[in-house]
Design an enzyme around this catalytic site. Sequence first.
Site, PDB file in Angstrom:
ATOM      1  CG  ASP A 166      34.277  31.964  27.847  1.00 39.91           C
ATOM      2  OD1 ASP A 166      35.339  31.458  27.442  1.00 39.91           O
ATOM      3  OD2 ASP A 166      33.773  31.702  28.948  1.00 39.91           O
TER       4      ASP A 166
ATOM      5  NE  ARG B 170      35.008  29.272  38.442  1.00 42.52           N
ATOM      6  CZ  ARG B 170      34.761  29.795  37.249  1.00 42.52           C
ATOM      7  NH1 ARG B 170      33.767  30.640  37.098  1.00 42.52           N
ATOM      8  NH2 ARG B 170      35.520  29.479  36.212  1.00 42.52           N
TER       9      ARG B 170
ATOM     10  CB  THR C 183      34.284  36.325  30.260  1.00 42.33           C
ATOM     11  OG1 THR C 183      34.348  35.001  29.698  1.00 42.33           O
ATOM     12  CG2 THR C 183      33.250  37.123  29.495  1.00 42.33           C
TER      13      THR C 183
ATOM     14  NE  ARG D 115      30.707  30.178  30.269  1.00 45.41           N
ATOM     15  CZ  ARG D 115      29.684  30.581  31.019  1.00 45.41           C
ATOM     16  NH1 ARG D 115      29.456  29.990  32.173  1.00 45.41           N
ATOM     17  NH2 ARG D 115      28.915  31.579  30.637  1.00 45.41           N
TER      18      ARG D 115
ATOM     19  CG  ASP E 187      25.512  34.235  32.554  1.00 44.97           C
ATOM     20  OD1 ASP E 187      24.675  34.963  31.990  1.00 44.97           O
ATOM     21  OD2 ASP E 187      25.194  33.272  33.279  1.00 44.97           O
TER      22      ASP E 187
ATOM     23  N   GLY F  68      36.139  33.155  36.091  1.00 41.37           N
ATOM     24  CA  GLY F  68      37.420  32.928  35.440  1.00 41.37           C
ATOM     25  C   GLY F  68      38.133  34.236  35.161  1.00 41.37           C
TER      26      GLY F  68
ATOM     27  CG  ASP G  40      30.059  33.878  27.498  1.00 39.63           C
ATOM     28  OD1 ASP G  40      30.549  34.899  28.024  1.00 39.63           O
ATOM     29  OD2 ASP G  40      29.939  32.802  28.117  1.00 39.63           O
TER      30      ASP G  40
END
Length: 319
Positions: free
Chosen positions: A127, A72, A125, A171, A103, A11, A129
């Site tokens: 996120d 992707r 990202t 996510r 990730d 993303g 994360d």
Amino acid sequence: MKKLAVLTSGGDSPGMNAAIRAVVRKSIFEGYEVYGVYQGFQGLITDNIEKLELGDVGDIIQRGGTKLFSARCPEFIDAGVRKNAIENLSRRGIDSLVVIGGDGSYRGAERLDAEGIMTVGVPGTIDNDINGTDFTIGFDTALNTIVDAVDKIRDTATSHERTFIIEVMGRDAGDLALWAGVAGGAETILIPEDVSDVKAVAERIEAGMNRGKKHSIIIVAEGVMSAGECGRELRKYINVDTRESVLGHMQRGGKPTGSDRVLASRLGAFAVDLLKDGVSGCAVGIENNRLTETSFDEVFAEDHQIDRVLYKLSQELSI
């Protein structure tokens, strides 16, 4: 001349262009010939690789998205597919690669490193994360996008005396929801890292109504449930007028904040420094405002942890 390539994968996040710019310009400064891989790992497979010059990354530091595009590429897990990608790099004499992503991108980078391509990951990202870094590129911009939306929604929530449920990205991580909830003064924050007790949320809203409170803001992370699901669950316990808003992909776009531009510039340049010094198989990050490197093994060793102190504060301030 040493040759290095850079790609963005997964993303998109605001600040990726700033990171690309830093990798390209730092590489040229250090005497490298630098190449851009378009469409992520897919571009490695299809040989969509072009040499980049200083001017190719001019006027992009302020732009959202990624100049190199992203895609992707689940088939990259196949060793035969990766062999083709490695051959495309080797044919040009490229033995070093900077992978900007999250990730999943890191896992592809780790496999390439094990197969002879020196690789360093840069955390891109929204996120937030990724282990080994306090912040990821794009998180601050996405956070500010959400806070701006929450501020606007609160205006109409107040006017119509309603409870608004706002679904945010992230996510399986709750950082965006948590930080946006604290910054936006949300009455309730639901994150994947904690058990979501909608009945308790209903009781808290009802208590607020009983003391004269006219509206509430609930922020729910997508990893918990959807805004619609949250609304339906809430109405099982309390008679309240709700509206749901899903912010969606607007969170991934827009001009990167100054903070994200600086972070991306620092991390992109640091990745080049590591490769120049023969260090690979790791990801760069920032901890306590200090640039760090963490092996991919360590990054994958455990799940990203939420800031529990901040989460506790959010509960104390939302009484």
